[in-house]
Design a protein around this motif. Structure first.
Motif, mmCIF file in Angstrom:
data_model
loop_
_atom_site.group_PDB
_atom_site.id
_atom_site.type_symbol
_atom_site.label_atom_id
_atom_site.label_comp_id
_atom_site.label_asym_id
_atom_site.label_seq_id
_atom_site.Cartn_x
_atom_site.Cartn_y
_atom_site.Cartn_z
ATOM 1 N N GLY A 99 -11.001 -22.228 -39.936
ATOM 2 C CA GLY A 99 -10.352 -21.217 -40.753
ATOM 3 C C GLY A 99 -11.200 -19.965 -40.912
ATOM 4 N N ARG A 100 -10.641 -19.002 -41.630
ATOM 5 C CA ARG A 100 -11.318 -17.718 -41.846
ATOM 6 C C ARG A 100 -12.136 -17.767 -43.127
ATOM 7 N NH1 ARG A 100 -11.011 -13.263 -39.201
ATOM 8 N NH2 ARG A 100 -11.479 -11.219 -40.105
ATOM 9 N N LEU A 101 -13.394 -17.406 -43.045
ATOM 10 C CA LEU A 101 -14.300 -17.387 -44.195
ATOM 11 C C LEU A 101 -14.540 -15.938 -44.591
ATOM 12 C CD1 LEU A 101 -16.232 -19.016 -46.069
ATOM 13 C CD2 LEU A 101 -18.021 -18.606 -44.360
ATOM 14 N N ARG A 102 -14.013 -15.557 -45.757
ATOM 15 C CA ARG A 102 -14.142 -14.185 -46.246
ATOM 16 C C ARG A 102 -15.256 -14.144 -47.289
ATOM 17 N NH1 ARG A 102 -8.877 -15.491 -45.415
ATOM 18 N NH2 ARG A 102 -7.646 -14.072 -44.114
ATOM 19 N N VAL A 103 -16.304 -13.360 -46.999
ATOM 20 C CA VAL A 103 -17.534 -13.383 -47.796
ATOM 21 C C VAL A 103 -17.942 -11.966 -48.172
ATOM 22 C CG1 VAL A 103 -19.892 -14.275 -47.909
ATOM 23 C CG2 VAL A 103 -18.248 -15.333 -46.354
ATOM 24 N N THR A 104 -18.527 -11.811 -49.344
ATOM 25 C CA THR A 104 -19.166 -10.556 -49.724
ATOM 26 C C THR A 104 -20.592 -10.847 -50.171
ATOM 27 O OG1 THR A 104 -19.033 -8.597 -51.162
ATOM 28 C CG2 THR A 104 -18.339 -10.683 -52.113
ATOM 29 N N ALA A 105 -21.485 -9.883 -49.948
ATOM 30 C CA ALA A 105 -22.895 -10.052 -50.310
ATOM 31 C C ALA A 105 -23.511 -8.682 -50.530
ATOM 32 C CB ALA A 105 -23.644 -10.803 -49.198
ATOM 33 N N PRO A 106 -24.628 -8.603 -51.291
ATOM 34 C CA PRO A 106 -25.317 -7.328 -51.457
ATOM 35 C C PRO A 106 -25.802 -6.791 -50.115
ATOM 36 C CG PRO A 106 -26.121 -8.967 -53.017
ATOM 37 C CD PRO A 106 -25.272 -9.696 -52.037
ATOM 38 N N VAL A 108 -28.644 -5.406 -48.889
ATOM 39 C CA VAL A 108 -29.924 -5.807 -48.304
ATOM 40 C C VAL A 108 -29.966 -7.307 -48.038
ATOM 41 C CG1 VAL A 108 -32.416 -5.912 -48.670
ATOM 42 C CG2 VAL A 108 -31.143 -3.879 -49.339
ATOM 43 N N THR A 109 -29.691 -8.100 -49.054
ATOM 44 C CA THR A 109 -29.719 -9.558 -48.875
ATOM 45 C C THR A 109 -28.703 -9.994 -47.827
ATOM 46 O OG1 THR A 109 -30.370 -9.804 -51.189
ATOM 47 C CG2 THR A 109 -29.569 -11.765 -50.075
ATOM 48 N N GLY A 110 -27.550 -9.351 -47.842
ATOM 49 C CA GLY A 110 -26.517 -9.707 -46.889
ATOM 50 C C GLY A 110 -26.887 -9.366 -45.464
ATOM 51 N N ALA A 111 -27.617 -8.277 -45.274
ATOM 52 C CA ALA A 111 -28.013 -7.879 -43.921
ATOM 53 C C ALA A 111 -29.181 -8.713 -43.405
ATOM 54 C CB ALA A 111 -28.390 -6.403 -43.910
ATOM 55 N N GLU A 112 -29.873 -9.380 -44.320
ATOM 56 C CA GLU A 112 -31.051 -10.147 -43.903
ATOM 57 C C GLU A 112 -30.745 -11.644 -43.944
ATOM 58 O OE1 GLU A 112 -34.341 -8.636 -46.188
ATOM 59 O OE2 GLU A 112 -34.346 -6.732 -45.111
ATOM 60 N N ARG A 113 -31.169 -12.340 -44.954
ATOM 61 C CA ARG A 113 -31.048 -13.806 -44.961
ATOM 62 C C ARG A 113 -29.594 -14.275 -44.874
ATOM 63 N NH1 ARG A 113 -35.732 -16.502 -46.222
ATOM 64 N NH2 ARG A 113 -37.404 -15.281 -47.186
ATOM 65 N N VAL A 114 -28.738 -13.735 -45.724
ATOM 66 C CA VAL A 114 -27.354 -14.199 -45.741
ATOM 67 C C VAL A 114 -26.678 -13.919 -44.405
ATOM 68 C CG1 VAL A 114 -25.079 -13.831 -46.767
ATOM 69 C CG2 VAL A 114 -27.092 -14.045 -48.245
ATOM 70 N N GLY A 115 -26.839 -12.699 -43.908
ATOM 71 C CA GLY A 115 -26.205 -12.347 -42.647
ATOM 72 C C GLY A 115 -26.691 -13.207 -41.495
ATOM 73 N N ARG A 116 -28.002 -13.436 -41.407
ATOM 74 C CA ARG A 116 -28.540 -14.259 -40.320
ATOM 75 C C ARG A 116 -28.016 -15.690 -40.404
ATOM 76 N NH1 ARG A 116 -33.450 -11.317 -41.458
ATOM 77 N NH2 ARG A 116 -34.199 -13.059 -42.714
ATOM 78 N N ALA A 117 -27.939 -16.217 -41.628
ATOM 79 C CA ALA A 117 -27.445 -17.588 -41.790
ATOM 80 C C ALA A 117 -25.983 -17.699 -41.378
ATOM 81 C CB ALA A 117 -27.622 -18.045 -43.238
ATOM 82 N N LEU A 118 -25.167 -16.716 -41.744
ATOM 83 C CA LEU A 118 -23.756 -16.780 -41.404
ATOM 84 C C LEU A 118 -23.518 -16.562 -39.913
ATOM 85 C CD1 LEU A 118 -22.159 -14.947 -44.461
ATOM 86 C CD2 LEU A 118 -22.233 -17.401 -43.987
ATOM 87 N N ILE A 119 -24.362 -15.769 -39.276
ATOM 88 C CA ILE A 119 -24.271 -15.621 -37.820
ATOM 89 C C ILE A 119 -24.526 -16.970 -37.148
ATOM 90 C CG2 ILE A 119 -25.411 -14.621 -35.795
ATOM 91 C CD1 ILE A 119 -25.836 -12.075 -37.504
#
Length: 312
Positions: A99-106, A108-119
């Protein structure tokens, strides 16, 4: 309320009506659902015709529910949520999340740890598609149709579950030039000296908070010289000699070239990162698994989410 009981009500029309009523806008409902505005408008008109009542007041500026529309919204919205939960629960019985996972994040944090984890999560689970929105604004999960948000606490929203993931320690630092010029060459400073020194801030108008050894939180009003809502820019400004910066300790250490400072008031108060999701009974597997992947990439986490899939 029904004018023609023998005519079947399209659940899709009902879902689009609920979106319009919740958003008070056909255009916003279109953005949330991904359905063209003209289709949304026709669906609501069709539902009104089937029921034989007007559900929405329409003006050039605003859309609002009639009394009948408000009653339908109050009954239909929870039922649609339950139906969605049942369908997602049925899908979750499969081995693979989907399914589609719709996420929001700050940002800086989203571009670093969160973004890398979701990739990494998306790469490991080809049946999951990810829509990540990076913004420092607090988006409504319900109004924006989001499954999950990563937020720097405290989290004050109602009707959500907030799960703490990790702490984000803060630190004070300045360039060697600012230490020499504004702090008298000292790395440990008192409150008065720090208040006089030029400061680089990420939240203009807010005080800096320090946690003392006695457990008491004390505040200090920085002498704002430069403001940037992105802490990466704030650290760059500090490197350029514009003042003392308070930013995530990890970011300051990674930048290099800054002198770590101590304040007599105590340790700079850190922040905490939370995973936030709607407080409904069932949470889709793709959401649960994504939270776990992000948690593992945090400070003190095993960081294995980048290398292998978590157990099912």
């Amino acid at each position: 309320m029904l004018r023609a009981m023998d005519e079947m009500i399209d659940p899709g029309d009902l879902r689009l009506f609920v979106a319009v009523a919740q958003q008070s806008s056909f255009v916003a409902a279109s953005r949330r659902t991904g359905v063209p505005t003209s289709t949304v408008s026709r669906a609501v008109a069709r539902l009104e015709e089937r029921l034989g009542v007007r559900l929405l007041h329409r003006t050039s500026r605003r859309v609002s529910a009639t009394d009948e529309g408000a009653r339908l919204l109050a009954r239909a919205a929870p039922l649609l949520d339950q139906l969605r939960d049942l369908l997602e629960d049925a899908a979750d019985r499969e081995e693979e999340p989907s399914g589609r996972l719709r996420v929001t994040a700050p940002v800086v944090t989203g571009a670093e740890r969160v973004g890398r984890a979701l990739i990494a999560y998306a790469a490991a689970h080809p049946r999951v598609s990810v829509d990540l929105r990076l913004t420092n604004s607090v988006l409504s999960l319900v109004e924006e149709g989001l499954d999950l948000a990563f937020r720097v606490g405290p989290v004050a929203e109602a009707d959500v579950v907030a799960r703490r993931l990790w702490a984000i320690p803060s630190a004070l630092a300045a360039s060697p030039e600012v230490v020499a010029r504004a702090l008298g060459g000292r790395r440990r400073v008192d409150a008065a000296t720090l208040a006089r020194a030029p400061a680089v801030v990420t939240h203009p108008g807010r005080p800096w908070r320090f946690l003392g050894a006695d457990g008491v939180v004390r505040e200090l009003r920085p002498n704002e010289r430069f403001a940037a809502t992105d802490p990466r820019v704030a650290v760059e400004a500090a490197l350029a000699g514009l003042g003392v910066v308070r930013a995530p300790a990890e970011m300051i250490a990674r930048a290099g070239g800054l002198v770590a400072l101590e304040c007599a008031l105590g340790e700079p108060e850190g922040r905490e990162l939370f995973a936030v999701y709607p407080s409904r009974r069932l949470v889709p597997r793709r959401v649960r698994d994504a939270i776990e992947w992000v948690r593992r990439t945090g400070p003190g986490g095993s960081d294995v989410a980048r290398r292998r899939r978590p157990p099912g």
